[in-house]
Motif scaffolding. Structure first.
Motif, PDB file in Angstrom:
ATOM      1  N   GLU A  67       0.829  -1.206   0.000  1.00  9.92           N
ATOM      2  CA  GLU A  67       0.000   0.000   0.000  1.00  9.92           C
ATOM      3  C   GLU A  67       0.861   1.252   0.000  1.00  9.92           C
ATOM      4  N   HIS A  68       1.889   1.269   0.837  1.00  9.92           N
ATOM      5  CA  HIS A  68       2.781   2.425   0.914  1.00  9.92           C
ATOM      6  C   HIS A  68       3.541   2.610  -0.395  1.00  9.92           C
ATOM      7  N   ALA A  69       4.030   1.505  -0.983  1.00  8.92           N
ATOM      8  CA  ALA A  69       4.855   1.585  -2.188  1.00  8.92           C
ATOM      9  C   ALA A  69       4.067   2.036  -3.411  1.00  8.92           C
ATOM     10  N   LEU A  70       2.752   1.803  -3.395  1.00  8.82           N
ATOM     11  CA  LEU A  70       1.940   2.102  -4.579  1.00  8.82           C
ATOM     12  C   LEU A  70       1.121   3.390  -4.444  1.00  8.82           C
ATOM     13  N   LYS A  71       1.321   4.150  -3.414  1.00 11.24           N
ATOM     14  CA  LYS A  71       0.594   5.411  -3.274  1.00 11.24           C
ATOM     15  C   LYS A  71       0.867   6.310  -4.485  1.00 11.24           C
ATOM     16  N   GLY A  72      -0.214   6.853  -5.050  1.00 14.27           N
ATOM     17  CA  GLY A  72      -0.086   7.758  -6.183  1.00 14.27           C
ATOM     18  C   GLY A  72       0.000   7.079  -7.534  1.00 14.27           C
ATOM     19  N   ILE A  73      -0.027   5.759  -7.551  1.00 14.29           N
ATOM     20  CA  ILE A  73       0.083   5.000  -8.802  1.00 14.29           C
ATOM     21  C   ILE A  73      -1.309   4.667  -9.336  1.00 14.29           C
ATOM     22  N   ASP A  74      -1.481   4.799 -10.639  1.00  7.36           N
ATOM     23  CA  ASP A  74      -2.750   4.457 -11.292  1.00  7.36           C
ATOM     24  C   ASP A  74      -2.775   3.011 -11.798  1.00  7.36           C
ATOM     25  N   THR A  75      -1.675   2.600 -12.467  1.00  2.00           N
ATOM     26  CA  THR A  75      -1.640   1.306 -13.154  1.00  2.00           C
ATOM     27  C   THR A  75      -0.409   0.525 -12.727  1.00  2.00           C
ATOM     28  N   VAL A  76      -0.600  -0.773 -12.464  1.00  4.24           N
ATOM     29  CA  VAL A  76       0.487  -1.617 -11.992  1.00  4.24           C
ATOM     30  C   VAL A  76       0.606  -2.862 -12.867  1.00  4.24           C
ATOM     31  N   LEU A  77       1.839  -3.179 -13.258  1.00  3.13           N
ATOM     32  CA  LEU A  77       2.111  -4.501 -13.818  1.00  3.13           C
ATOM     33  C   LEU A  77       2.441  -5.422 -12.659  1.00  3.13           C
ATOM     34  N   MET A  78       1.593  -6.407 -12.426  1.00  4.71           N
ATOM     35  CA  MET A  78       1.782  -7.385 -11.364  1.00  4.71           C
ATOM     36  C   MET A  78       2.320  -8.666 -11.990  1.00  4.71           C
ATOM     37  N   VAL A  79       3.639  -8.788 -11.995  1.00  8.25           N
ATOM     38  CA  VAL A  79       4.263 -10.024 -12.472  1.00  8.25           C
ATOM     39  C   VAL A  79       4.119 -11.063 -11.368  1.00  8.25           C
ATOM     40  N   SER A  80       3.561 -12.205 -11.675  1.00  7.60           N
ATOM     41  CA  SER A  80       3.282 -13.208 -10.649  1.00  7.60           C
ATOM     42  C   SER A  80       4.534 -13.529  -9.844  1.00  7.60           C
ATOM     43  N   ALA A  81       4.335 -13.742  -8.551  1.00  8.59           N
ATOM     44  CA  ALA A  81       5.445 -13.984  -7.634  1.00  8.59           C
ATOM     45  C   ALA A  81       6.115 -15.319  -7.930  1.00  8.59           C
ATOM     46  N   ALA A  82       7.293 -15.508  -7.374  1.00  5.64           N
ATOM     47  CA  ALA A  82       8.013 -16.768  -7.535  1.00  5.64           C
ATOM     48  C   ALA A  82       7.177 -17.932  -7.021  1.00  5.64           C
ATOM     49  N   GLU A  83       7.315 -19.075  -7.669  1.00  2.00           N
ATOM     50  CA  GLU A  83       6.558 -20.256  -7.262  1.00  2.00           C
ATOM     51  C   GLU A  83       6.876 -20.611  -5.813  1.00  2.00           C
ATOM     52  N   SER A  84       5.839 -20.805  -5.023  1.00  5.19           N
ATOM     53  CA  SER A  84       6.026 -21.174  -3.623  1.00  5.19           C
ATOM     54  C   SER A  84       4.713 -21.716  -3.085  1.00  5.19           C
ATOM     55  N   ALA A  85       4.770 -22.295  -1.892  1.00  2.00           N
ATOM     56  CA  ALA A  85       3.557 -22.806  -1.257  1.00  2.00           C
ATOM     57  C   ALA A  85       2.642 -21.686  -0.797  1.00  2.00           C
ATOM     58  N   THR A  86       3.165 -20.456  -0.714  1.00  6.06           N
ATOM     59  CA  THR A  86       2.369 -19.327  -0.208  1.00  6.06           C
ATOM     60  C   THR A  86       2.083 -18.289  -1.290  1.00  6.06           C
ATOM     61  N   ARG A  87       2.310 -18.634  -2.553  1.00  2.99           N
ATOM     62  CA  ARG A  87       2.156 -17.627  -3.612  1.00  2.99           C
ATOM     63  C   ARG A  87       0.734 -17.085  -3.681  1.00  2.99           C
ATOM     64  N   ARG A  88      -0.274 -17.936  -3.507  1.00  4.12           N
ATOM     65  CA  ARG A  88      -1.655 -17.457  -3.581  1.00  4.12           C
ATOM     66  C   ARG A  88      -1.903 -16.369  -2.541  1.00  4.12           C
ATOM     67  N   GLU A  89      -1.482 -16.601  -1.297  1.00  3.88           N
ATOM     68  CA  GLU A  89      -1.686 -15.626  -0.227  1.00  3.88           C
ATOM     69  C   GLU A  89      -0.900 -14.340  -0.495  1.00  3.88           C
ATOM     70  N   GLU A  90       0.300 -14.477  -1.066  1.00  8.61           N
ATOM     71  CA  GLU A  90       1.086 -13.299  -1.408  1.00  8.61           C
ATOM     72  C   GLU A  90       0.373 -12.462  -2.464  1.00  8.61           C
ATOM     73  N   HIS A  91      -0.202 -13.113  -3.453  1.00  8.18           N
ATOM     74  CA  HIS A  91      -0.938 -12.396  -4.494  1.00  8.18           C
ATOM     75  C   HIS A  91      -2.151 -11.666  -3.918  1.00  8.18           C
ATOM     76  N   MET A  92      -2.880 -12.332  -3.047  1.00  4.14           N
ATOM     77  CA  MET A  92      -4.052 -11.699  -2.440  1.00  4.14           C
ATOM     78  C   MET A  92      -3.647 -10.452  -1.658  1.00  4.14           C
ATOM     79  N   ALA A  93      -2.568 -10.562  -0.881  1.00  4.96           N
ATOM     80  CA  ALA A  93      -2.102  -9.425  -0.089  1.00  4.96           C
ATOM     81  C   ALA A  93      -1.679  -8.273  -1.000  1.00  4.96           C
ATOM     82  N   PHE A  94      -1.035  -8.593  -2.117  1.00  2.00           N
ATOM     83  CA  PHE A  94      -0.619  -7.539  -3.038  1.00  2.00           C
ATOM     84  C   PHE A  94      -1.825  -6.810  -3.621  1.00  2.00           C
ATOM     85  N   ILE A  95      -2.801  -7.570  -4.067  1.00  2.00           N
ATOM     86  CA  ILE A  95      -4.002  -6.956  -4.650  1.00  2.00           C
ATOM     87  C   ILE A  95      -4.718  -6.099  -3.625  1.00  2.00           C
TER      88      ILE A  95
END
Length: 279
Positions: free
Chosen positions: A60-88
């Protein structure tokens, strides 16, 4: 300096890095979201912010003031789904209006390729986030085909005669950069990104043989043989499942459909495996 309205994640990797370079070449300001600022590329009109995918408040802090984001999927891991949800969730809280996400061509809750389950869940979370979205459903990357060859020159896996419309990471990055330069035109759209041909593993082995100038063949393992042969590497079960289902996904026919999206987005023909090896 004009404040950036575009952010690119994964800027220290291939797809994010090449996308960021294309935006820089076009003279666009951008913010590079990285975990390690020392590895961030030095690009004109680019600023750097630090955040990990799973750190919602950091995102949230890093994206303040940004309109559009390229979200390149995170590295493969057992927690990638949760990481993606938190990012969104962090992006939505920051006021981001549009996310462009690199997904997988056969993303579904029951996809043969096991890692596609996480991609589907991410797509669904993104669609329900209230932000605009564009989804890039990538086929398997042709860049990785040489890495599938064993020390004995054999590619092993249960792919049968199935075909894959392999796409280069270069073409994915070019497609992403084109969308980021005119995001509103692509809002609410899903693009399947493929190369120009659908190849069997036997075709891939022959193309690698010619391009790498060594003898390479394909051995069609059974599923049981594939799991057994991969025990040579110490890995968690989810990783074994992903390795084996790479091949069974090809064998299922889910990876064979060709798309014209790369050419439509980039105005150039997508790269073939032979062209990649010759470059």
């Amino acid at each position: 300096m004009t404040l950036p309205r575009i952010a690119v994640t994964g800027a220290t990797g291939f797809i994010g890095g090449h996308t960021a370079q294309t935006l820089a070449d076009a003279g666009l300001p951008q913010r590079l979201i990285v975990r390690n600022p020392e590895r961030a590329p030095h690009l004109p009109l680019a600023e750097v912010a630090v955040a990990a995918f799973g750190d919602r408040s950091g995102v949230e802090h890093a994206l303040k003031g940004i309109d559009t984001v390229l979200m390149v999927s995170a590295a493969e891991s057992a927690t990638r789904r949760e990481e993606h949800m938190a990012f969104i969730d962090g992006a939505a809280a920051a006021g981001v209006r549009h996310i462009v996400y690199t997904s997988f061509v056969a993303a579904a809750p029951d996809a043969v390729f096991t890692l596609a389950h996480d991609h589907f869940a991410t797509e669904e979370h993104l669609r329900s986030s209230g932000m605009a979205w564009t989804i890039l459903r990538d086929n398997f990357y042709l860049d990785f085909m040489p890495m599938m060859v064993g020390d004995d020159g054999v590619i092993r896996g249960p792919a049968g005669n199935g075909r894959a419309a392999l796409v280069s990471r270069r073409d994915v990055a070019a497609a992403a950069a084109a969308i980021l330069q005119d995001p509103a035109t692509h809002a609410g759209r899903t693009y399947e990104l493929t190369g120009p041909e659908a190849l069997t593993m036997t075709d891939i082995a022959a193309t690698l043989s010619a391009g790498l100038q060594r003898s390479i063949s394909f051995h069609n393992e059974t599923v049981a043989e594939a799991y057994e042969s991969r025990k040579a590497w110490d890995a968690p079960q989810w990783q074994y499942d992903a390795w084996v289902s790479t091949y069974t996904a090809i064998g299922s026919g889910a990876m064979e459909q060709l798309s014209t999206s790369v050419e439509e987005l980039t105005c150039r023909r997508p790269q073939s495996l032979a062209e990649f090896l010759a470059a």
